[in-house]
Motif scaffolding. Structure first.
Motif: not given
Length: 244
Positions: A162-183
């Motif tokens: 819906r919003v394109g890959e660059p915007q989707a990657r940017a908005l999901m960034g904090p959630l990937f960071g959260l998962y990295d901290l969980r690991l």
């Protein structure tokens, strides 16, 4: 508000991450409660909490919302939005959700390894409950193929439609960071600098400030994901195949 017993107090958090209360409010407490507050008092460090001063001295309620208060609302909104758009719920139910919500507050970060523990609980409460099959089926209904990817990549791919890959990657960034901290919580010695950057956390700031910023980043990411899933299709993204 907080309190030791039946007399809650208005409080704020200053720039140093310290709890601020006005002495006149503590003075209204019972003697034994005043002793508890006095025992945990520290020397003045940093300015008074701006929001506490605004409420107590300027009689002007702050218009901000604590991320701890917003967290359950944005998670519920995402789940409801997904259900309305695609049929099944996005998040699987789990008996520990309410307990995890009560533990998801900025003061967890002040405990030893507290930031990693907070990341672990937020991950359990949200990321680990994502029904990846439901996300893949939702993508198929929109003409996308996600392939064999895990929860966050699946959500990113669905949003990208819906919003394109660059915007989707940017908005999901904090959630990937959260998962990295969980690991990192499960692997001692892990480098967390990239994860902190994705969550907009500055390592030099007080622990409670880091906890607040983490919660704000996660709340913002979930809210942005909700909006992305219901955004009008971007003609520039049509025909893309997301993530394999």
């Amino acid at each position: 508000m907080l309190g030791a017993a039946e007399a809650p107090l208005h409080f704020g958090i200053n720039a140093k991450g310290l709890i601020n209360v006005f002495a006149k409010d503590v003075g209204r407490l019972q003697t034994w409660e005043r002793r508890i507050w006095a025992a945990h008092s520290v020397a003045v460090d940093g300015p008074v909490s701006a929001e506490l001063f605004q409420v107590q001295m300027m009689v002007d309620p702050a218009d901000t919302i604590a991320p701890e208060h917003a967290l359950p609302a944005v998670i519920r909104s995402l789940d409801d939005t997904f259900r309305e758009a695609f049929g099944p719920p996005l998040l699987r139910p789990h008996a520990s959700v309410e307990t995890l919500l009560t533990r998801s507050h900025r003061f967890r970060a002040a405990e030893p390894d507290g930031l990693l523990a907070l990341a672990k609980d937020l991950t359990r409460m949200f990321i680990e409950r994502v029904d990846v099959t439901a996300v893949r089926n939702a993508a198929v209904s929109r003409g996308q193929v996600l392939g064999d990817v895990k929860a966050l990549k699946a959500l990113e791919g669905l949003a990208a439609g819906r919003v394109g890959e660059p915007q989707a990657r940017a908005l999901m960034g904090p959630l990937f960071g959260l998962y990295d901290l969980r690991l990192a919580d499960a692997h001692l010695g892990s480098d967390v600098s990239s994860a902190l950057e994705r969550l907009s956390i500055e390592a030099a700031t007080p622990a409670t400030v880091q906890g607040r910023v983490m919660l704000e980043s996660v709340v913002g990411a979930i809210d942005a994901l909700t909006k992305a899933l219901t955004a009008p299709p971007d003609v520039n993204t049509q025909g893309e195949t997301a993530l394999s």
